[in-house]
Design a protein around this motif. Structure first.
Motif, PDB file in Angstrom:
ATOM      1  N   UNK A 128       0.839  -1.192   0.000  1.00  0.00           N
ATOM      2  CA  UNK A 128       0.000   0.000   0.000  1.00  0.00           C
ATOM      3  C   UNK A 128       0.881   1.250   0.000  1.00  0.00           C
ATOM      4  N   UNK A 129       0.675   2.107  -0.995  1.00  0.00           N
ATOM      5  CA  UNK A 129       1.496   3.299  -1.201  1.00  0.00           C
ATOM      6  C   UNK A 129       0.638   4.542  -1.074  1.00  0.00           C
ATOM      7  N   UNK A 130       1.113   5.520  -0.314  1.00  0.00           N
ATOM      8  CA  UNK A 130       0.366   6.772  -0.146  1.00  0.00           C
ATOM      9  C   UNK A 130       0.939   7.869  -1.036  1.00  0.00           C
ATOM     10  N   UNK A 131       0.049   8.662  -1.611  1.00  0.00           N
ATOM     11  CA  UNK A 131       0.451   9.782  -2.458  1.00  0.00           C
ATOM     12  C   UNK A 131       1.043  10.901  -1.604  1.00  0.00           C
ATOM     13  N   UNK A 132       2.213  11.404  -2.008  1.00  0.00           N
ATOM     14  CA  UNK A 132       2.828  12.534  -1.311  1.00  0.00           C
ATOM     15  C   UNK A 132       3.394  13.523  -2.329  1.00  0.00           C
ATOM     16  N   UNK A 133       3.484  14.773  -1.890  1.00  0.00           N
ATOM     17  CA  UNK A 133       4.221  15.806  -2.610  1.00  0.00           C
ATOM     18  C   UNK A 133       5.295  16.324  -1.665  1.00  0.00           C
ATOM     19  N   UNK A 134       6.538  16.372  -2.126  1.00  0.00           N
ATOM     20  CA  UNK A 134       7.661  16.761  -1.265  1.00  0.00           C
ATOM     21  C   UNK A 134       8.365  17.975  -1.850  1.00  0.00           C
ATOM     22  N   UNK A 135       8.615  18.953  -0.994  1.00  0.00           N
ATOM     23  CA  UNK A 135       9.472  20.086  -1.340  1.00  0.00           C
ATOM     24  C   UNK A 135      10.621  20.064  -0.339  1.00  0.00           C
ATOM     25  N   UNK A 136      11.815  19.729  -0.804  1.00  0.00           N
ATOM     26  CA  UNK A 136      12.953  19.552   0.092  1.00  0.00           C
ATOM     27  C   UNK A 136      14.068  20.523  -0.281  1.00  0.00           C
ATOM     28  N   UNK A 137      14.732  21.027   0.749  1.00  0.00           N
ATOM     29  CA  UNK A 137      15.918  21.857   0.574  1.00  0.00           C
ATOM     30  C   UNK A 137      17.019  21.347   1.481  1.00  0.00           C
ATOM     31  N   UNK A 138      18.216  21.864   1.312  1.00  0.00           N
ATOM     32  CA  UNK A 138      19.319  21.411   2.164  1.00  0.00           C
ATOM     33  C   UNK A 138      19.099  21.813   3.618  1.00  0.00           C
ATOM     34  N   UNK A 139      18.320  22.865   3.819  1.00  0.00           N
ATOM     35  CA  UNK A 139      17.919  23.283   5.155  1.00  0.00           C
ATOM     36  C   UNK A 139      16.415  23.525   5.141  1.00  0.00           C
ATOM     37  N   UNK A 140      15.834  23.637   6.330  1.00  0.00           N
ATOM     38  CA  UNK A 140      14.401  23.935   6.407  1.00  0.00           C
ATOM     39  C   UNK A 140      14.094  25.277   5.757  1.00  0.00           C
ATOM     40  N   UNK A 141      14.966  26.273   5.976  1.00  0.00           N
ATOM     41  CA  UNK A 141      14.763  27.595   5.389  1.00  0.00           C
ATOM     42  C   UNK A 141      14.796  27.526   3.857  1.00  0.00           C
ATOM     43  N   UNK A 142      15.731  26.769   3.318  1.00  0.00           N
ATOM     44  CA  UNK A 142      15.811  26.637   1.866  1.00  0.00           C
ATOM     45  C   UNK A 142      14.548  25.979   1.312  1.00  0.00           C
ATOM     46  N   UNK A 143      14.026  24.992   2.018  1.00  0.00           N
ATOM     47  CA  UNK A 143      12.803  24.322   1.569  1.00  0.00           C
ATOM     48  C   UNK A 143      11.610  25.271   1.617  1.00  0.00           C
ATOM     49  N   UNK A 144      11.501  26.054   2.691  1.00  0.00           N
ATOM     50  CA  UNK A 144      10.398  27.009   2.804  1.00  0.00           C
ATOM     51  C   UNK A 144      10.490  28.074   1.716  1.00  0.00           C
ATOM     52  N   UNK A 145      11.681  28.530   1.435  1.00  0.00           N
ATOM     53  CA  UNK A 145      11.860  29.517   0.363  1.00  0.00           C
ATOM     54  C   UNK A 145      11.473  28.915  -0.992  1.00  0.00           C
ATOM     55  N   UNK A 146      11.838  27.671  -1.189  1.00  0.00           N
ATOM     56  CA  UNK A 146      11.497  27.000  -2.445  1.00  0.00           C
ATOM     57  C   UNK A 146       9.981  26.861  -2.582  1.00  0.00           C
ATOM     58  N   UNK A 147       9.321  26.524  -1.470  1.00  0.00           N
ATOM     59  CA  UNK A 147       7.860  26.418  -1.496  1.00  0.00           C
ATOM     60  C   UNK A 147       7.215  27.738  -1.904  1.00  0.00           C
ATOM     61  N   UNK A 148       7.681  28.829  -1.311  1.00  0.00           N
ATOM     62  CA  UNK A 148       7.105  30.128  -1.656  1.00  0.00           C
ATOM     63  C   UNK A 148       7.365  30.476  -3.113  1.00  0.00           C
TER      64      UNK A 148
END
Length: 456
Positions: A276-296
């Motif tokens: 059983x596999x769940x659908x996910x969307x991932x936005x990852x950065x080298x740091x949490x800040x980089x990931x949040x900036x990428x999301x925006x």
């Protein structure tokens, strides 16, 4: 904890799940008509040791929103959409272990010809092909195929049950394992006494014919299914080997996974016959800040309008007809029953949602909120999903392509491997053997298809 399975989820089109992101300057989805685009995609997935690539498909257009396909066409919401099967041979040629799951609709595909296409792919991929079984949910597809409207929901599943009986007979019973001789000296390619025509006379299908392909490595391709309605879950528990779900939280997934496994047992199968596999969307950065900036950065390109067009067709309700704060209380349509149950509150017992509440969920142009963080944070959440959700792995939706897959492969996979949560290398064998770690590549005897094997 067993190693998680991960598939890259995509579609042969510009806009798939996270709508509007094809407009991002780094997104290369406009290259979807270029074979190099798909070959590079496959190479990246195999470099990350992903279990496979899963290609979705529809055979209609999203035309419920505002009573027209105009929004979908303008925003590229899964239109245009090309055949998902065509690129697979090239993708398989440049990889050795990567699996391929492909969506094909039972309502519109003749089973006899479809069975040959899948056997051909199983041969060419050396047993790395899987079939995602769908029955459709778009009236636009039915009209395109000469029908006034699609059959009702449960009738589509009834017909799919019979469709599977036909292809099981072809794949499993038409040729004996030792029918093919390849005897050049004696001029005997195959023993006619070990090849037989399939005879089927049913409510939905009639046929008489020999399967046109000799037995392939898996015979029956690995079987995927994503039905979330009660009827769909019964179908999945009886037939599927991989089941896709789309729960927003692990706590919500656990009752569903437990119920699916119990239903499989009730059908005479083993609980671990289901992955059983769940659908996910991932936005990852080298740091949490980089990931949040990428999301925006990504969010500035997301299309709520395209997502509303997609969602309207998914549930069979034109969301443009509701005020932003008007509850969506329509209880029945002939589209996706599980998605409709979420909107109307039937699934949760909560009040019906409003368009504003739906829009608030659309962070990246889809109704699924992304998982955002550093590689370690993403790995933590995936591990939590495995432990608390009762799932076996994930179906990873694309955001900005190919950036999102490369980020996941380069940043998240190494952390998962270091923690022993994901395989360091591929196992040998067919897709079915890699997935379950047992057997000869064929369906187990507990599967209903086994009943159609020729016993001699």
């Amino acid at each position: 904890m067993k190693p998680m399975q991960i598939y890259a989820f995509d579609m042969n089109c510009v806009g798939h799940i996270n709508h509007g992101l094809w407009t991002h300057p780094r997104d290369l989805s406009l290259n979807y008509t270029d074979l190099d685009h798909w070959v590079d995609f496959a190479r990246t997935a195999e470099r990350g040791k992903l279990d496979g690539i899963f290609l979705a498909d529809i055979v209609g257009v999203y035309d419920v929103y505002k009573g027209s396909p105009e929004t979908s066409i303008r925003t590229g919401a899964q239109i245009p959409v090309n055949d998902p099967i065509i690129p697979l041979s090239a993708m398989a040629y440049v990889t050795k272990h990567l699996g391929f799951g492909v969506t094909v609709n039972t309502t519109y595909e003749p089973p006899f010809l479809f069975a040959r296409r899948m056997s051909t792919l199983d041969h060419l991929t050396k047993g790395r092909i899987g079939w995602n079984i769908v029955t459709g949910y778009l009236d636009s597809a039915a009209r395109s195929m000469g029908m006034e409207r699609q059959p009702d929901h449960d009738t589509r599943y009834d017909a799919a049950e019979e469709y599977l009986e036909v292809v099981y007979k072809l794949w499993e019973g038409s040729w004996d394992d030792d029918a093919v001789m390849r005897d050049k000296t004696g001029g005997l390619f195959a023993d006619p006494s070990k090849v037989r025509a399939v005879h089927h006379q049913g409510q939905h299908y009639r046929m008489e014919g020999i399967h046109l392909s000799e037995p392939s490595p898996q015979r029956t391709p690995l079987l995927f299914q994503a039905g979330a309605s009660a009827r769909g879950q019964d179908f999945a528990a009886r037939h599927a080997e991989c089941v896709f779900i789309a729960s927003p939280a692990p706590q919500g997934a656990k009752p569903m996974t437990d119920a699916l496994r119990q239903r499989a047992v009730d059908f005479g199968r083993r609980a671990d016959d289901l992955s059983i596999l769940n659908l996910i969307t991932v936005v990852v950065g080298r740091t949490e800040k980089e990931a949040e900036d990428k999301l925006e950065d990504y969010r500035r390109h997301a299309s709520v309008e395209a997502s509303l067009a997609h969602y309207s067709s998914s549930i069979g309700i034109d969301l443009s007809k509701f005020g932003l704060d008007e509850p969506i209380e329509q209880k029945t349509t002939n589209a996706q029953q599980a998605a409709l149950a979420v909107v109307t509150g039937k699934a949760s017992g909560k009040p019906a949602m409003t368009p504003r509440e739906i829009i608030d969920q659309m962070v990246l142009g889809s109704r699924q909120k992304p998982m955002v963080g550093s590689p370690e944070q993403i790995a933590d959440r995936l591990q939590l999903w495995m432990e608390e959700g009762g799932i076996d792995g994930f179906n990873l939706a694309r955001t900005v392509a190919p950036e999102s897959l490369r980020d996941f492969v380069d940043l998240v996979i190494p952390v998962l491997q270091e923690r022993g949560l994901f395989k360091a290398d591929y196992a040998e064998g067919t897709l079915r053997q890699k997935l379950f770690g047992r057997g000869d590549g064929r369906l187990p005897s507990s599967h209903p298809a086994a009943a159609f094997r020729h016993r001699g």
